[in-house]
Design an enzyme around this catalytic site. Structure first.
Site, mmCIF file in Angstrom:
data_model
loop_
_atom_site.group_PDB
_atom_site.id
_atom_site.type_symbol
_atom_site.label_atom_id
_atom_site.label_comp_id
_atom_site.label_asym_id
_atom_site.label_seq_id
_atom_site.Cartn_x
_atom_site.Cartn_y
_atom_site.Cartn_z
ATOM 1 N N CYS A 78 31.826 11.894 -16.592
ATOM 2 C CA CYS A 78 32.856 11.071 -17.251
ATOM 3 C C CYS A 78 32.678 9.573 -17.068
ATOM 4 O O CYS A 78 33.466 8.793 -17.576
ATOM 5 C CB CYS A 78 34.239 11.494 -16.756
ATOM 6 S SG CYS A 78 34.559 11.046 -15.033
ATOM 7 N N CYS A 123 35.142 14.183 -8.367
ATOM 8 C CA CYS A 123 35.531 13.049 -9.199
ATOM 9 C C CYS A 123 37.020 13.188 -9.483
ATOM 10 O O CYS A 123 37.483 14.247 -9.913
ATOM 11 C CB CYS A 123 34.735 13.052 -10.500
ATOM 12 S SG CYS A 123 35.293 11.794 -11.669
ATOM 13 N N CYS A 126 37.622 13.728 -13.625
ATOM 14 C CA CYS A 126 37.290 14.965 -14.346
ATOM 15 C C CYS A 126 37.224 16.196 -13.446
ATOM 16 O O CYS A 126 37.039 17.307 -13.942
ATOM 17 C CB CYS A 126 35.986 14.807 -15.116
ATOM 18 S SG CYS A 126 34.508 14.710 -14.073
ATOM 19 N N CYS A 147 27.752 13.096 1.343
ATOM 20 C CA CYS A 147 26.480 13.697 0.955
ATOM 21 C C CYS A 147 26.631 14.159 -0.491
ATOM 22 O O CYS A 147 27.323 15.140 -0.768
ATOM 23 C CB CYS A 147 26.182 14.855 1.896
ATOM 24 S SG CYS A 147 24.577 15.600 1.659
#
Length: 159
Positions: A78, A123, A126, A147
């Site tokens: 996104c 995220c 999204c 990571c």
């Protein structure tokens, strides 16, 4: 003896019908939501595997692992800015590592996929799976190691 058995049976039935047993975790809604078909059209197979199926790319397979340029790492799905290059460091793990994210753009969640709790990073726009957070990062900064799968990221060079 019969009374004890009856009492234990009653307690068992009460515990099995408690609210804790029947409630389910509410699914978070994200600003950008697409169907699996839409995500598959937008993403490469490895990006889809990592971002939508919470997969992990092979260690040392991402070109972004050795990227030393200045800029911003964004979500490959996104384009939300997730990490600044100044917070990237070489953890030796084989995946791009950062000691912090851009505030409010990365969600911390918990996953139990390997049998114990780990802090999953997603995220916040999204819901794409990015990687995991560990407490073995640089002690002189945050002590955190984000990571991150390189397949979950795109890099935008600073001009």
């Amino acid at each position: 003896m019969k009374n004890i058995f009856s009492l234990l049976t009653l307690l068992f039935l009460i515990n099995c019908t408690s609210k804790a047993q029947t409630s389910s975790k509410e699914k978070k809604t994200y600003t950008i939501e697409k169907t699996d078909v839409e995500w598959k059209k937008l993403l490469t197979p490895i990006q889809y595997y990592v971002l939508r199926e919470a997969g992990t790319e092979r260690a040392f397979s991402s070109a972004l692992n050795n990227n030393k340029m200045k800029g911003t790492y964004v979500c490959a799905a996104c384009k939300t800015p997730l990490y600044k290059s100044k917070y990237k460091y070489d953890s030796g793990s084989g995946w791009p590592s950062f000691d912090r994210a851009i505030k409010k753009n990365v969600e911390l969640d918990v996953d139990f996929k390997i049998g114990y709790a780990r802090t999953e990073l997603k995220c916040n726009t999204c819901g794409g799976h990015l990687g995991h957070s560990f407490n073995d990062g640089p002690k002189n900064t945050t002590g955190k190691r984000h990571c991150i799968n390189g397949a979950a990221l795109e890099f935008i060079e600073q001009k």
